[in-house]
Design an enzyme around this catalytic site. Structure first.
Site, PDB file in Angstrom:
ATOM      1  N   GLU A  76       0.806  -1.218   0.000  1.00  0.00           N
ATOM      2  CA  GLU A  76       0.000   0.000   0.000  1.00  0.00           C
ATOM      3  C   GLU A  76       0.845   1.277   0.000  1.00  0.00           C
ATOM      4  O   GLU A  76       0.833   2.054   0.957  1.00  0.00           O
ATOM      5  CB  GLU A  76      -0.979   0.005   1.175  1.00  0.00           C
ATOM      6  CG  GLU A  76      -2.022  -1.085   1.052  1.00  0.00           C
ATOM      7  CD  GLU A  76      -3.150  -0.963   2.062  1.00  0.00           C
ATOM      8  OE1 GLU A  76      -2.947  -0.353   3.124  1.00  0.00           O
ATOM      9  OE2 GLU A  76      -4.234  -1.494   1.791  1.00  0.00           O
ATOM     10  N   GLU A 231      -6.567  -8.083  -0.724  1.00  0.00           N
ATOM     11  CA  GLU A 231      -6.966  -8.109   0.686  1.00  0.00           C
ATOM     12  C   GLU A 231      -8.462  -7.892   0.790  1.00  0.00           C
ATOM     13  O   GLU A 231      -9.029  -7.025   0.108  1.00  0.00           O
ATOM     14  CB  GLU A 231      -6.300  -6.973   1.472  1.00  0.00           C
ATOM     15  CG  GLU A 231      -4.832  -7.143   1.676  1.00  0.00           C
ATOM     16  CD  GLU A 231      -4.258  -6.021   2.552  1.00  0.00           C
ATOM     17  OE1 GLU A 231      -5.008  -5.417   3.332  1.00  0.00           O
ATOM     18  OE2 GLU A 231      -3.055  -5.756   2.406  1.00  0.00           O
TER      19      GLU A 231
HETATM   20  C1  GLA Z   1      -4.057  -2.727   4.780  1.00  0.00           C
HETATM   21  C2  GLA Z   1      -2.704  -3.361   4.907  1.00  0.00           C
HETATM   22  C3  GLA Z   1      -2.694  -4.606   5.761  1.00  0.00           C
HETATM   23  C4  GLA Z   1      -3.546  -4.411   6.987  1.00  0.00           C
HETATM   24  C5  GLA Z   1      -4.930  -4.044   6.530  1.00  0.00           C
HETATM   25  C6  GLA Z   1      -5.927  -3.906   7.654  1.00  0.00           C
HETATM   26  O1  GLA Z   1      -4.778  -3.122   3.690  1.00  0.00           O
HETATM   27  O2  GLA Z   1      -2.127  -3.684   3.670  1.00  0.00           O
HETATM   28  O3  GLA Z   1      -1.354  -4.887   6.123  1.00  0.00           O
HETATM   29  O4  GLA Z   1      -2.997  -3.408   7.784  1.00  0.00           O
HETATM   30  O5  GLA Z   1      -4.889  -2.798   5.878  1.00  0.00           O
HETATM   31  O6  GLA Z   1      -7.223  -3.714   7.155  1.00  0.00           O
END
Ligand code: GLA
Length: 596
Positions: A76, A231
């Site tokens: 991210e 995710e």
């Molecule tokens: C992001 C991060 C993860 C985690 C999630 C929690 O997407 O990439 O490592 O912290 O948020 O929702």
């Protein structure tokens, strides 16, 4: 199978201690201390070197591991750094872009408030302690930040591919994230992936589903390729103000929605809850109890079974009849413009509202940047396209001239790529001729104030809020709706213009859903796009391959609904369907239609 991530998103304490330059500097010129994540300087040569060493070691060890199918670069990517290294890189980037200070001064309109630069060393990143009033500089800083992130990401990709050139890479994106231009970042990866965390059950789930439908379509459109859902949570997150559980069935439904839009996967953050620190209460496949017979685990199992049944869908892609333009430069320029409603321009919301109307009638929509080939589409929507970059207006002109249909809204074509106003009337850059309309003034309403649009032919009325452009139609332009109030009552609010072989619709005011629907339906009729009569809250998408079409119907409501569907095998239930079926609450089907 494993998608292996490089560790650059979470840097160890020893490195921050030994090499303070890897730590990010904020707008107040304060260097962060060690802590959190993503607080590194993406310019720092030390950090880039250390990351390359780590990535190389990791790739040397795992490049040929049979389980590793993809490399996930960092995590991210986000944010800016204002350290001296970044400031210097910014100046170098500007020199390359503008060549001379004279060009830069012209593009940034620095004669205003005597802000002319006489030496490159005077140029500093915009920020709370520095320049806040030079829009051209602000947008260049955003472009530069994107560039720094992209080169950092590509250096990671190069490190991995130096070990094995056939390794494919992705980076996980975050829906319509503001910081970086995702169309640019996507060029540096083989596959797009993203992290989707809708706040289900926090209000209108049908609207939420349409919003996330658009997010998925952005991700698909970044490379016009299937993408990965990297995710998602099977239950809840831990970082929203209120962290509600997904209701039974919603996890499967939202996973199927991603697949219907072009996802090739449903992955989770996180497999198992950790015992401590910030994410200890974030949803996971396995909870602290360590059990595999929980409600959540069973929902994950059901999702996996559905994904297995959908294996034939992999590789296919929806074919969009419509495109909506979503351009990061435009977004930054609008957000930074001093005028209109300063803090509430609401481009995102406007895009969502228009997109939702297309989604409700089953019109597949790509959400593309200004570089896209528009000839693939029958309809192109330009929500609040305030900035027109070189060549784009001409592209729209040719598209309409050759028979395309466009719908544009208020604030079209006010500034060029440097944020300098187009002269001679809005929409500028030659677009007045295409739309047959001039927006001579823009009235911004106070929150709570309104107006009405009255349709000339049907007398339909729509409410208006926020923005009313005073439109001057050219001869031959049809006035579709007029304002119902204020000193411009009776004057054009919505227009339609035939240009060449095509149609140009213009919405001069922020209409309600019914008003947007009326304009879009008229445009879809001009464009000869087939509409579906879907029950409220049912989404339709069709993924197509050479041999088959996969028709997805997704019921995002809590009521059972009857839908007209294609005849064929429903991959999810394993049953044959003949023309219609009942979808239970949060139910979906995926009907396979063989075409060869
Ligand atoms: C992001 C991060 C993860 C985690 C999630 C929690 O997407 O990439 O490592 O912290 O948020 O929702």
């Amino acid at each position: 199978r494993i998608i292996l991530a490089t560790p650059s998103g979470a840097r160890p304490a020893w490195m921050a201690q030994k090499y303070p330059e890897v730590l990010r500097v904020n707008q107040h010129y304060e260097r962060y201390h060690f802590g959190g994540r993503h607080n590194h300087c993406l310019t720092s040569p030390v950090y880039r070197r250390k990351v390359r060493e780590m990535d190389t070691a990791l790739a040397q060890r795992y490049a040929h591991h049979p389980a590793v199918i993809l490399w996930h670069l960092s995590n991210e990517f986000s944010g800016d750094c204002y350290c001296p290294l970044c400031q210097e890189k910014f100046r170098q980037w500007l020199k390359k872009r503008y060549g001379t200070l004279e060009n830069l001064n012209q593009a940034w309109w620095t004669s205003f408030w005597s802000h002319r630069y006489t030496d490159w060393s005077q140029v500093e990143a915009p920020g709370e302690m520095a320049e806040t009033s030079t829009n051209g500089m602000f947008i260049d800083w955003r472009r530069f930040s994107t560039h720094q992130c992209k080169t950092f990401m590509m250096a990671e990709r190069d490190a991995v591919q130096a070990v094995d050139a056939s390794l494919k890479c992705t980076a996980n994106l975050m829906e319509r994230f503001w910081d970086y231009d995702y169309f640019s970042l996507a060029e540096g990866m083989d596959v797009v992936s993203w992290d989707s965390y809708p706040a289900w059950h926090s209000g209108d789930d049908v609207a939420k589903a349409a919003e996330f439908a658009m997010n998925h379509d952005i991700m698909r459109s970044l490379k016009n390729q299937p993408f990965l859902l990297m995710e998602s949570t099977p239950s809840q997150v831990n970082w929203k103000p209120v962290n509600k559980l997904k209701r039974p069935g919603m996890h499967l439904l939202s996973s199927l929605q991603a697949v219907a839009h072009g996802s090739q996967s449903v992955c989770y953050f996180q497999w198992r809850k950790g015992r401590g620190a910030a994410e200890q209460f974030h949803g996971a496949v396995v909870d602290h109890d360590g059990r595999d017979d929980t409600r959540v685990f069973n929902e994950v199992t059901a999702t996996n079974e559905a994904l297995a049944a959908l294996t034939p869908v992999c590789g296919s892609l929806p074919k969009a009849a419509a495109a909506m333009i979503f351009d990061w430069d435009n977004r930054w320029a609008l957000d930074d413009a001093w005028g209109m409603q300063i803090k509430q321009k609401n481009l995102r919301e406007t895009c969502c509202q228009l997109y939702a109307q297309l989604n409700h009638c089953g019109v597949e929509t790509d959400v593309v940047g200004v570089d896209a080939d528009l000839n693939r589409y029958k309809l192109v929507v330009l929500p609040m396209l305030f900035m027109t970059k070189p060549g784009f207006a001409q592209k729209i002109r040719e598209y309409v001239e050759n028979g395309g249909t466009v719908v544009a809204t208020y604030l079209l074509g006010y500034v060029d790529e440097s944020t300098l106003c187009w002269l001679g009337g809005f929409p500028g850059d030659g677009l007045r001729e295409v739309f047959g309309v001039t927006a001579s003034e823009l009235d911004t309403l106070y929150p709570g104030e309104g107006n009405r649009a009255i349709w000339v032919k049907s007398s339909q009325q729509s409410s208006i809020k926020d923005y009313c452009e005073l439109l001057q139609p050219a001869e031959g332009t049809e006035v579709v709706a007029v304002y119902g109030q204020d000193f411009y009552s009776g004057h054009a609010a919505v227009t339609h213009h035939v240009f060449g072989k095509g149609h140009a619709h213009y919405i001069g005011a922020r209409l309600d859903d019914a008003g947007n629907a009326a304009v879009l339906r008229a445009a879809l009729a001009d464009a000869k796009v087939h509409l579906r009569d879907l029950p409220q809250g049912v989404e339709y998408h069709c993924r197509e391959s050479e041999n088959a079409r996969y028709h997805f119907y997704i019921n995002t409501t809590q009521s059972a609904v009857k839908v007209q569907v294609e005849s064929g095998a429903d991959l999810l239930s394993g049953k044959n369907v003949l023309g219609s079926m009942e979808l239970k609450p949060y139910d979906a089907c995926a009907i396979e239609e063989k075409v060869k």
